[in-house]
Design an enzyme around this catalytic site. Sequence first.
Site, PDB file in Angstrom:
ATOM      1  N   ARG A  73      -2.100  -0.383   2.356  1.00 26.20           N
ATOM      2  CA  ARG A  73      -1.385  -1.288   3.252  1.00 26.20           C
ATOM      3  C   ARG A  73      -0.852  -0.477   4.436  1.00 26.20           C
ATOM      4  O   ARG A  73      -0.740   0.749   4.372  1.00 26.20           O
ATOM      5  CB  ARG A  73      -0.233  -1.968   2.525  1.00 26.20           C
ATOM      6  CG  ARG A  73      -0.650  -2.828   1.332  1.00 26.20           C
ATOM      7  CD  ARG A  73       0.575  -3.443   0.661  1.00 26.20           C
ATOM      8  NE  ARG A  73       0.210  -4.320  -0.458  1.00 26.20           N
ATOM      9  CZ  ARG A  73       0.124  -3.923  -1.722  1.00 26.20           C
ATOM     10  NH1 ARG A  73       0.393  -2.658  -2.038  1.00 26.20           N
ATOM     11  NH2 ARG A  73      -0.208  -4.774  -2.678  1.00 26.20           N
ATOM     12  N   LYS A 114       3.980  -2.322  -2.616  1.00 25.02           N
ATOM     13  CA  LYS A 114       4.532  -3.669  -2.703  1.00 25.02           C
ATOM     14  C   LYS A 114       5.102  -3.895  -4.094  1.00 25.02           C
ATOM     15  O   LYS A 114       4.479  -3.576  -5.096  1.00 25.02           O
ATOM     16  CB  LYS A 114       3.431  -4.693  -2.410  1.00 25.02           C
ATOM     17  CG  LYS A 114       3.951  -6.097  -2.166  1.00 25.02           C
ATOM     18  CD  LYS A 114       2.846  -6.995  -1.676  1.00 25.02           C
ATOM     19  CE  LYS A 114       3.371  -8.393  -1.351  1.00 25.02           C
ATOM     20  NZ  LYS A 114       2.289  -9.274  -0.830  1.00 25.02           N
ATOM     21  N   ARG A 134      -8.195  -2.672   4.580  1.00 29.00           N
ATOM     22  CA  ARG A 134      -7.905  -2.782   3.139  1.00 29.00           C
ATOM     23  C   ARG A 134      -8.815  -3.833   2.507  1.00 29.00           C
ATOM     24  O   ARG A 134      -9.328  -3.639   1.400  1.00 29.00           O
ATOM     25  CB  ARG A 134      -6.430  -3.128   2.948  1.00 29.00           C
ATOM     26  CG  ARG A 134      -5.998  -3.351   1.499  1.00 29.00           C
ATOM     27  CD  ARG A 134      -4.477  -3.509   1.453  1.00 29.00           C
ATOM     28  NE  ARG A 134      -4.013  -4.183   0.260  1.00 29.00           N
ATOM     29  CZ  ARG A 134      -3.698  -3.570  -0.881  1.00 29.00           C
ATOM     30  NH1 ARG A 134      -3.849  -2.273  -0.991  1.00 29.00           N
ATOM     31  NH2 ARG A 134      -3.251  -4.259  -1.921  1.00 29.00           N
ATOM     32  N   HIS A 161      -2.483  -4.567  -7.105  1.00 31.27           N
ATOM     33  CA  HIS A 161      -2.203  -5.981  -7.318  1.00 31.27           C
ATOM     34  C   HIS A 161      -1.579  -6.188  -8.698  1.00 31.27           C
ATOM     35  O   HIS A 161      -2.049  -5.619  -9.691  1.00 31.27           O
ATOM     36  CB  HIS A 161      -3.491  -6.805  -7.233  1.00 31.27           C
ATOM     37  CG  HIS A 161      -4.009  -6.962  -5.836  1.00 31.27           C
ATOM     38  ND1 HIS A 161      -5.295  -7.346  -5.542  1.00 31.27           N
ATOM     39  CD2 HIS A 161      -3.395  -6.793  -4.630  1.00 31.27           C
ATOM     40  CE1 HIS A 161      -5.459  -7.397  -4.234  1.00 31.27           C
ATOM     41  NE2 HIS A 161      -4.323  -7.067  -3.663  1.00 31.27           N
ATOM     42  N   TYR A 206     -11.818 -11.516  -3.587  1.00 30.49           N
ATOM     43  CA  TYR A 206     -12.823 -10.698  -2.926  1.00 30.49           C
ATOM     44  C   TYR A 206     -14.229 -11.030  -3.398  1.00 30.49           C
ATOM     45  O   TYR A 206     -15.202 -10.633  -2.758  1.00 30.49           O
ATOM     46  CB  TYR A 206     -12.511  -9.215  -3.121  1.00 30.49           C
ATOM     47  CG  TYR A 206     -11.271  -8.802  -2.373  1.00 30.49           C
ATOM     48  CD1 TYR A 206     -11.278  -8.708  -0.988  1.00 30.49           C
ATOM     49  CD2 TYR A 206     -10.084  -8.536  -3.038  1.00 30.49           C
ATOM     50  CE1 TYR A 206     -10.128  -8.357  -0.285  1.00 30.49           C
ATOM     51  CE2 TYR A 206      -8.932  -8.184  -2.344  1.00 30.49           C
ATOM     52  CZ  TYR A 206      -8.966  -8.097  -0.973  1.00 30.49           C
ATOM     53  OH  TYR A 206      -7.831  -7.753  -0.286  1.00 30.49           O
TER      54      TYR A 206
END
Length: 280
Positions: A133, A160, A227, A250, A259
């Site tokens: 990120r 994150k 990304r 994630h 994806y």
Amino acid sequence: MSTLRQRMTEAMVLRGFAQRTQETYLNCVSKLAKHYGRSPDTLDTAAIQAYLLHLITERKLAYASVNQAVCAIRFLFAVVLGQRDTAFEIPMAKVPQRLPQILTRDEVARLLNNARDIRARALLTTTYAAGLRLSEVCSLQLSDIESSPERMCIKVRQGKGGKDRYTLLSPRLLDTLRFYWRVARPTYWLFPSRNGTPLDDRTVGRFYHAAREAAGIPHGGGIHTLRHCFATHLLEAGVDIHTIQRLLGHGHVSTTQRYFHLAQSRLTGTTSPLELLMPG
């Protein structure tokens, strides 16, 4: 700092909010107070909803930005002010689900080759090669590059959700970073600004858009595109979805599964059921 701002900051710190989330929430509440010219704890539900309508109809903000404001305001009233039991219903705007733009491998190579200088090239290459990120690549430290033959990985600090993780350090990326280090000689941050602090988001964004324009790639999306390309290109190369999930950081595999919709080789290489019918 006002008393209310201090209380909100302390409440977020106690709950382990990431620094970027804290800044976003405080900024949203500050804009609300500025809009009405008074402290937000004096506003009622009607005033809040009128403000959100203003953001959508007059400011023309994206629904994702409006939802950030909603989350910040909910946190202020429910957690900081303790008004959990009040009839304070703020609907979350429905965000249109759009697939992100993906560059081909050739386009990514052209973009990296057209970076303005060695620092920009190293930064953009790292973003793509490790699937980072924007905030993660900006906050990389030299010590996060673990280049011993036994390790060969990059440590991502406080991604994150405030989670650390490890991601790929390819031999080609390591060569790029070593060449960059010999030229730039960073001492603490991997990509420092001129005053020694990490590069800010806008500067990195300019690196990306300048390289994209120089490469002749039509405008669309920001540096986060790299990304998305990282994940999609890995999937097209046959890497399993759970490995990609861990590399991206994630929390749920469902986030990574989108994806599948972007992997062209999976789509175009699939046989249509029409071809399976008996001839005639």
